[in-house]
Design an enzyme around this catalytic site. Structure first.
Site, PDB file in Angstrom:
ATOM      1  N   LYS A  78      10.781   4.283  -5.005  1.00 45.27           N
ATOM      2  CA  LYS A  78      11.807   3.617  -4.314  1.00 45.27           C
ATOM      3  C   LYS A  78      12.607   2.490  -5.060  1.00 45.27           C
ATOM      4  O   LYS A  78      13.734   2.609  -4.792  1.00 45.27           O
ATOM      5  CB  LYS A  78      10.982   2.967  -3.004  1.00 45.27           C
ATOM      6  CG  LYS A  78      10.302   1.950  -3.232  1.00 45.27           C
ATOM      7  CD  LYS A  78       9.785   1.212  -1.740  1.00 45.27           C
ATOM      8  CE  LYS A  78       8.643   0.339  -2.047  1.00 45.27           C
ATOM      9  NZ  LYS A  78       8.689  -0.407  -3.337  1.00 45.27           N
ATOM     10  N   ARG A 127      -3.896  -2.409  -3.973  1.00 44.95           N
ATOM     11  CA  ARG A 127      -2.843  -2.155  -3.481  1.00 44.95           C
ATOM     12  C   ARG A 127      -2.379  -1.250  -2.467  1.00 44.95           C
ATOM     13  O   ARG A 127      -1.705  -1.267  -1.573  1.00 44.95           O
ATOM     14  CB  ARG A 127      -1.821  -1.994  -4.689  1.00 44.95           C
ATOM     15  CG  ARG A 127      -1.687  -3.066  -5.252  1.00 44.95           C
ATOM     16  CD  ARG A 127      -0.804  -2.821  -6.770  1.00 44.95           C
ATOM     17  NE  ARG A 127       0.453  -2.652  -6.601  1.00 44.95           N
ATOM     18  CZ  ARG A 127       1.318  -1.933  -7.423  1.00 44.95           C
ATOM     19  NH1 ARG A 127       0.876  -1.543  -8.457  1.00 44.95           N
ATOM     20  NH2 ARG A 127       2.858  -1.823  -7.260  1.00 44.95           N
TER      21      ARG A 127
HETATM   22  P1  AMP Z   1       6.388  -4.029  -5.436  1.00 46.19           P
HETATM   23  O1  AMP Z   1       7.038  -4.141  -7.013  1.00 46.19           O
HETATM   24  O2  AMP Z   1       7.249  -3.881  -4.316  1.00 46.19           O
HETATM   25  O3  AMP Z   1       5.322  -3.014  -5.573  1.00 46.19           O
HETATM   26  O4  AMP Z   1       5.792  -5.434  -5.276  1.00 46.19           O
HETATM   27  C1  AMP Z   1       4.764  -5.981  -6.137  1.00 46.19           C
HETATM   28  C2  AMP Z   1       3.891  -7.047  -5.443  1.00 46.19           C
HETATM   29  O5  AMP Z   1       4.849  -8.145  -4.972  1.00 46.19           O
HETATM   30  C3  AMP Z   1       3.123  -6.625  -4.147  1.00 46.19           C
HETATM   31  O6  AMP Z   1       1.937  -6.150  -4.502  1.00 46.19           O
HETATM   32  C4  AMP Z   1       3.044  -7.983  -3.355  1.00 46.19           C
HETATM   33  O7  AMP Z   1       2.263  -8.696  -3.999  1.00 46.19           O
HETATM   34  C5  AMP Z   1       4.200  -8.707  -3.599  1.00 46.19           C
HETATM   35  N1  AMP Z   1       5.299  -8.317  -2.674  1.00 46.19           N
HETATM   36  C6  AMP Z   1       6.417  -7.619  -2.843  1.00 46.19           C
HETATM   37  N2  AMP Z   1       7.056  -7.320  -1.878  1.00 46.19           N
HETATM   38  C7  AMP Z   1       6.400  -7.983  -0.715  1.00 46.19           C
HETATM   39  C8  AMP Z   1       6.567  -8.411   0.488  1.00 46.19           C
HETATM   40  N3  AMP Z   1       7.566  -7.808   1.647  1.00 46.19           N
HETATM   41  N4  AMP Z   1       5.601  -9.088   1.102  1.00 46.19           N
HETATM   42  C9  AMP Z   1       4.764  -9.581   0.726  1.00 46.19           C
HETATM   43  N5  AMP Z   1       4.278  -9.584  -0.658  1.00 46.19           N
HETATM   44  C10 AMP Z   1       5.345  -8.657  -1.305  1.00 46.19           C
END
Ligand code: AMP
Length: 205
Positions: free
Chosen positions: A13, A163
């Site tokens: 995404k 995750r």
């Molecule tokens: P991502 O790159 O989107 O996989 O995000 C990496 C990490 O950032 C996640 O595993 C969460 O620890 C944190 N994170 C990202 N977006 C959110 C969100 N909307 N709410 C809470 N934590 C977030």
């Protein structure tokens, strides 16, 4: 266009959000990217977020909601934006909905088996900051810019499992947008361009 891309970790995404952002000239707002930047730069937010991000847990809603609200109030968002990674749960969706209605929400579907495979192979480029994969590297370097690559702390196998559990997209969140009549979904393929075609067909509707 106010767009939200939903998808499990590793669904591509972020990559798709970058392509859409360039084509439609609207900012990509990736909460994961914002948290990682703050962690790397050791800001106050980074220090708070690190304890959650590095173990695969969600950062508390209060912190995340405020961060996104501030970002969306910036001038560059006035013609639209792509949210990537936020809202991730119903309470974040409700918080956002208090001050902003989205136009479209698109889910990129991917099986759990494929997610684990993709995340274990994923590498990040230190230079162009884009994700890549072990198989695509050229002499161990980023195939796009020749930069050095690294494994995200949260792409390590023990963290991937956490995750997958904590970051899964709930039916409640999906139903929230279905009832608004703005929900769409595609099945991810291995081909980045094909995935973009599927998404773009929805954006053009
Ligand atoms: P991502 O790159 O989107 O996989 O995000 C990496 C990490 O950032 C996640 O595993 C969460 O620890 C944190 N994170 C990202 N977006 C959110 C969100 N909307 N709410 C809470 N934590 C977030």
């Amino acid at each position: 266009m106010k767009l939200l891309l939903l998808g499990p970790v590793g669904s591509g995404k972020g990559t798709q959000a970058t392509i859409i952002s360039k084509k439609y000239n609207i900012p990509q707002i990736s909460t994961g990217e914002i948290f990682r930047w703050n962690i790397q730069n050791e800001t106050e937010l980074g220090k708070l977020a690190k304890q959650y991000v590095n173990v695969g847990q969600l950062v508390p809603d209060s912190l995340t909601d405020k961060l996104v609200e501030d970002r969306l109030s910036k001038e560059d968002c006035k013609n639209g934006f792509i949210l990537d990674g936020y809202p991730r749960n119903i309470s974040q969706a409700q918080a956002l909905n208090k001050y902003m209605e989205l136009d479209k929400v698109i889910l990129i579907n991917l099986s759990e088996e494929e997610i684990i495979k993709r995340l274990s192979n994923r590498r990040m480029c230190k230079v162009c900051k884009q994700p890549t994969a072990i198989d695509w590297l050229v002499d161990g370097k980023c195939e796009k810019c020749g930069g050095e690559v690294y494994i995200r702390d949260d792409d390590k196998p023990e963290v991937i499992k956490v995750r997958l559990k904590t970051n899964s997209i709930s039916d409640e969140l999906i139903n929230f947008y279905k009832t608004k009549g703005i929900f769409y979904s595609i099945n991810a393929t291995d081909d980045v361009n094909k995935n973009f075609e599927l998404l773009d067909a929805i954006l053009c509707k």
